[in-house]
Design an enzyme around this catalytic site. Structure first.
Site, PDB file in Angstrom:
ATOM      1  N   TYR A  51       0.928  -1.307  -0.086  1.00  0.00           N
ATOM      2  CA  TYR A  51       0.159   0.123   0.098  1.00  0.00           C
ATOM      3  C   TYR A  51       0.662   1.444   0.093  1.00  0.00           C
ATOM      4  O   TYR A  51       1.886   1.500   0.826  1.00  0.00           O
ATOM      5  CB  TYR A  51      -0.951   0.050   1.210  1.00  0.00           C
ATOM      6  N   GLU A  53      -0.426   4.980  -0.626  1.00  0.00           N
ATOM      7  CA  GLU A  53      -1.418   6.116  -0.926  1.00  0.00           C
ATOM      8  C   GLU A  53      -0.437   7.192  -0.700  1.00  0.00           C
ATOM      9  O   GLU A  53       0.428   7.161   0.340  1.00  0.00           O
ATOM     10  CB  GLU A  53      -2.491   6.188   0.105  1.00  0.00           C
ATOM     11  N   ASP A 197      -7.107  13.211 -24.883  1.00  0.00           N
ATOM     12  CA  ASP A 197      -7.050  11.747 -24.320  1.00  0.00           C
ATOM     13  C   ASP A 197      -6.124  11.049 -25.507  1.00  0.00           C
ATOM     14  O   ASP A 197      -6.398  10.821 -26.618  1.00  0.00           O
ATOM     15  CB  ASP A 197      -8.397  11.052 -24.340  1.00  0.00           C
ATOM     16  N   THR A 223      -3.572   5.802 -21.766  1.00  0.00           N
ATOM     17  CA  THR A 223      -3.436   4.579 -21.272  1.00  0.00           C
ATOM     18  C   THR A 223      -2.114   4.043 -21.626  1.00  0.00           C
ATOM     19  O   THR A 223      -1.270   4.980 -22.317  1.00  0.00           O
ATOM     20  CB  THR A 223      -4.206   3.534 -21.893  1.00  0.00           C
TER      21      THR A 223
END
Ligand code: DSN
Length: 417
Positions: A51, A53, A197, A223
């Site tokens: 994790y 964050e 995009d 992406t």
């Protein structure tokens, strides 16, 4: 995969099946690609346990020193590759990158101007079935009926009339060069934010084979798994002045913990894209798409816009007694994987369609070049001419298998059973 084989036979078999499918078929879905063994290896690392964050140096969890290292590498490589001020490499997908881009600048109910889905846009550019169409008031631009290209004068008129707060550029099924500079000028004129995009063509831009939107857009999303040849995931770049707003939208507004194993893999892919050979890859993708377009058009099959400037072609089946769905299935039976796609002026449902989108990124990664592309284009034209001739389709399937064997995928890995 010895652990998987022992622990979960059913998943193991499915993975083997997929691996065999990818090895033995021609992958021509324009948004797919094959990553390097190093990119894949990074995906399977112990970073999947972590994790993290927050951002490098400012995390909400301990033990993040190595997570910081890979995220910093990914961020630095992204900004270097695209010449951007700032990058956030945490979006889990392109859709989430776009969501962060919208909410960094807009409130629900604000107006966006994006490309019509059936003209080549993306669901997240304002489709009513997507969050973008639900949260925002949508105006759309499209392509000219006469030549299938974006009409920049018409875009400007629509922008002046509808006064959007954001103009969204980029596309999922547009085979021509996009004039990001023109879009930037229109956005400035109407006082709109310009969000690009870049997903489909990010690798072409990185390799110098399509003009970059970075100097002309406030925020650029992409992406990482299409022409950029990285793991599945998203990425956002922006001017320094917007960095904080973008970072805050990715976390904590939209996402929780970042996928550190995917970020490590993005770092590897971005490093590969910085190598000189990546530009040559992009050149060959575009050359192969042009050869494919010419081969298919020479056989009398029309393409939207009459050709291509990038990595994909859009076959127009509107005048044929053949739907996109049936054409996709006939090609699949021959071992050629493509997707049905709506075309400008579409009258059929998105599950049926009147078009086919065919791309060259993946088969170019595999090493195929113009001679092979001409052969494949001939097979595609044969099948579009006689989609119900199962004997001919079986014959092509055999030849597709031979071609795949001549261009092995992951030859350097141990062969599968
Ligand atoms: N689904 C992708 C494509 O195929 O273009 C876009 O998100």
């Amino acid at each position: 995969m010895q652990h998987l084989e022992r622990k979960d036979e059913r998943v193991y078999r499915a993975v083997l099946g997929e691996e065999s499918r990818q090895r033995n078929q021609l992958e021509m879905i324009a948004s797919e690609n094959f990553v390097s063994p190093a990119v894949r290896e990074a995906l399977g690392t112990v970073f999947t346990h972590k994790y993290a964050e927050g951002l490098p140096g400012r995390r909400y969890y301990g033990g993040c020193e190595f997570a910081d290292q890979v995220e910093e590498l990914a961020r630095t490589r992204a900004t270097e590759l695209f010449g951007a001020d700032h990058a956030n490499v945490q979006p889990h997908s392109g859709a989430q990158a776009n969501m962060a881009g919208y909410f960094a600048f807009l409130e629900p109910g604000d107006r966006i101007l994006g490309m019509n889905l059936s003209h080549g846009g993306h669901l997240t550019h304002g489709s009513p079935v997507n969050f973008s169409g639900r949260f925002f008031d949508v105006a759309a631009y499209g392509v000219r009926e006469s030549d299938g290209r974006i009409d920049y004068d018409a875009v400007r008129e629509t922008a002046l009339r509808t006064r959007p707060k954001m103009i969204v550029t980029g596309a999922s099924a547009y085979p021509r060069t996009i004039d990001f500079e023109a879009f930037g000028a229109i956005a400035r004129e109407v006082g709109a934010v310009h969000m690009c995009d870049l997903a489909h063509i990010a690798g072409l831009v990185a390799g110098g084979h399509h003009p970059s939107p970075v100097p002309h857009a406030d925020v650029v999303t992409t992406t990482t798994h299409k022409t950029l040849r990285g793991p599945r995931g998203g990425l956002i770049m922006c001017r320094e002045e917007h960095a904080k707003a973008i970072d805050r939208m990715v976390f904590p507004f939209i996402q929780g913990g970042p996928l550190v194993h995917v970020i490590a893999s993005k770092a590897v892919a971005l490093g590969e894209a910085l190598l000189p050979g990546f530009g040559e890859y992009g050149r060959r993708v575009v050359e192969n798409a042009r050869v494919l377009a010419d081969t298919i058009m020479e056989r009398g099959v029309p393409l939207v816009s009459g050709g291509t400037d990038n990595h994909l072609i859009l076959v127009d089946l509107r005048d044929r007694d053949l739907t996109g769905k049936d054409a996709e299935q006939a090609l699949e039976r021959a071992g050629i994987t493509v997707n049905k796609n709506t075309v400008p002026g579409e009258t059929r449902s998105p599950f049926v369609t009147s078009g086919l989108r065919i791309g060259t990124p993946a088969i170019t990664t595999r090493g195929m070049a113009p001679p092979e592309i001409r052969t494949v284009g001939g097979w595609i034209a044969d099948i579009l001419e006689r989609p119900r001739d199962e004997a001919a389709i079986r014959g092509i399937r055999r030849k597709v298998g031979e071609m795949c064997a001549a261009y092995p995928l992951y030859d350097e890995l141990a062969p599968s059973t």
